[in-house]
Design an enzyme around this catalytic site. Structure first.
Site, PDB file in Angstrom:
ATOM      1  N   LEU A 245       1.268  62.383  10.681  1.00 39.90           N
ATOM      2  CA  LEU A 245       0.353  62.517   9.557  1.00 39.90           C
ATOM      3  C   LEU A 245       0.824  61.699   8.359  1.00 39.90           C
ATOM      4  O   LEU A 245       2.009  61.713   8.007  1.00 39.90           O
ATOM      5  CB  LEU A 245       0.226  63.983   9.132  1.00 39.90           C
ATOM      6  CG  LEU A 245      -0.447  64.950  10.109  1.00 39.90           C
ATOM      7  CD1 LEU A 245      -0.389  66.369   9.552  1.00 39.90           C
ATOM      8  CD2 LEU A 245      -1.890  64.546  10.404  1.00 39.90           C
ATOM      9  N   HIS A 273       8.425  63.900  14.338  1.00 42.57           N
ATOM     10  CA  HIS A 273       7.543  62.729  14.213  1.00 42.57           C
ATOM     11  C   HIS A 273       6.064  63.120  14.234  1.00 42.57           C
ATOM     12  O   HIS A 273       5.218  62.308  14.614  1.00 42.57           O
ATOM     13  CB  HIS A 273       7.848  61.686  15.294  1.00 42.57           C
ATOM     14  CG  HIS A 273       9.295  61.296  15.344  1.00 42.57           C
ATOM     15  ND1 HIS A 273       9.893  60.557  14.344  1.00 42.57           N
ATOM     16  CD2 HIS A 273      10.275  61.584  16.250  1.00 42.57           C
ATOM     17  CE1 HIS A 273      11.183  60.386  14.645  1.00 42.57           C
ATOM     18  NE2 HIS A 273      11.441  61.000  15.779  1.00 42.57           N
ATOM     19  N   LYS A 274       5.791  64.342  13.807  1.00 45.13           N
ATOM     20  CA  LYS A 274       4.402  64.801  13.698  1.00 45.13           C
ATOM     21  C   LYS A 274       3.859  64.584  12.285  1.00 45.13           C
ATOM     22  O   LYS A 274       2.653  64.526  12.078  1.00 45.13           O
ATOM     23  CB  LYS A 274       4.314  66.280  14.083  1.00 45.13           C
ATOM     24  CG  LYS A 274       4.720  66.537  15.539  1.00 45.13           C
ATOM     25  CD  LYS A 274       4.823  68.019  15.845  1.00 45.13           C
ATOM     26  CE  LYS A 274       5.291  68.231  17.286  1.00 45.13           C
ATOM     27  NZ  LYS A 274       5.494  69.672  17.597  1.00 45.13           N
ATOM     28  N   VAL A 275       4.752  64.495  11.331  1.00 42.51           N
ATOM     29  CA  VAL A 275       4.439  64.069   9.969  1.00 42.51           C
ATOM     30  C   VAL A 275       5.302  62.856   9.681  1.00 42.51           C
ATOM     31  O   VAL A 275       6.514  62.863   9.954  1.00 42.51           O
ATOM     32  CB  VAL A 275       4.714  65.184   8.935  1.00 42.51           C
ATOM     33  CG1 VAL A 275       4.583  64.654   7.516  1.00 42.51           C
ATOM     34  CG2 VAL A 275       3.760  66.356   9.143  1.00 42.51           C
TER      35      VAL A 275
END
Length: 307
Positions: A245, A273-275
């Site tokens: 994100l 590594h999702k944001v």
């Protein structure tokens, strides 16, 4: 930065208040101000895939009106939620809920066939039987593999109400993905009415849509209301097709020190590594029914002045 006192006046726009709260020092006020600035930038980013996730409980409250308005204005490209959101949107479109109390006598409510959801009272006549009747009719019309976003569009079409967020998502063809579709009254009725029918729920069709959306957008933003499966599904898919994100706004009362996903801050999602490490992100520790009305109204004011 020097802490500044709030100077309020009658008729002041909400956005001016939130802008001032950014300089008030403590405590969650500046976080709410930052969430406003981040959301506004996300909505103005024409290349951004805009996603909202939320838990079903808030649809039992007046926040349902904000969700419906978001869909009506096409402010988000994707909704991710829980089965309870479908339950309450459908039930409230056909019957009313009552404002109750956290201090209600639950034994007395049970004798009166009233379900309590926090300080919202839901008569059993306004819930189970309503959903059962509507879903039986809908299931009789379904055929073949049906994704949850297709189911939500069909349900929104059947509801056909300006107050329904599902109706506005159907009208504007905004996908509503429900990864935990069986965890609620609508899901139970799907299972019950699948017996001998010609349809089945195809969750992999939802995942294919999410895969297509994520890989076709290098920039992504998420407004996350509450936690649970809807929050995680947004974050899980955000890691694909980019660096996570680019905008992340979390509003939750959950605590991070039990290791829960619901309480995890955006900085934890950076490790997965999702944001993105470069993302603009903020965590507002507050009840969404307190924070979201101010955040949303301020954002509408700003967009009306400068889209």
């Amino acid at each position: 930065m020097v802490v500044k006192d709030l100077e309020l006046g009658a008729g002041m726009p909400v956005r001016k208040l939130l802008e001032m709260m950014g300089e008030m020092g403590g405590f969650m006020g500046p976080h709410l101000s930052k969430s406003y600035q981040t959301l506004l930038e996300m909505l103005r980013d024409g290349e951004c895939l805009r996603i909202i996730s939320f838990t079903g409980n808030i649809v039992s409250t007046g926040l349902r009106g904000i969700l419906a308005d978001m869909a009506r204005r096409r402010l988000f490209n994707l909704f991710i939620t829980t089965c309870g959101a479908l339950d309450h949107d459908l039930a409230r479109s056909r019957a009313g809920y009552e404002a109750g109390s956290f201090d209600s006598d639950d034994y007395e409510l049970a004798e009166r066939n009233i379900h309590r959801l926090g300080n919202v009272w839901i008569s059993s006549k306004s819930y189970g039987s309503v959903i059962e009747s509507e879903m039986r009719k809908l299931c009789g019309e379904l055929e073949g593999p049906v994704s949850t976003y297709e189911l939500c569009w069909r349900l929104g079409e059947r509801i056909d109400s300006d107050s329904s967020f599902l109706t506005w998502c159907w009208r504007n063809k905004i996908p509503v993905v429900v990864p935990g579709i069986v965890d609620g009254a609508v899901g139970y009725q799907l299972w019950l009415n699948m017996q001998g029918r010609k349809f089945y729920i195809d969750l992999m069709k939802d995942e294919s849509l999410l895969n297509e959306l994520m890989w076709s957008h290098t920039r992504k933003g998420g407004l996350v209301l509450g936690g649970g499966i809807s929050k995680h599904h947004l974050l899980w898919w955000a890691q694909f097709g980019g660096e996570g994100l680019d905008y992340a706004i979390y509003i939750s009362t959950a605590d991070e020190y039990d290791g829960s996903l619901s309480g995890a801050r955006p900085r934890e999602a950076i490790t997965w590594h999702k944001v993105s490490a470069k993302a603009k992100h903020v965590f507002v520790k507050a009840d969404a029914t307190l924070a979201l009305p101010f955040l949303y109204l301020a954002t509408l004011e700003a967009l009306a002045e400068n889209p």
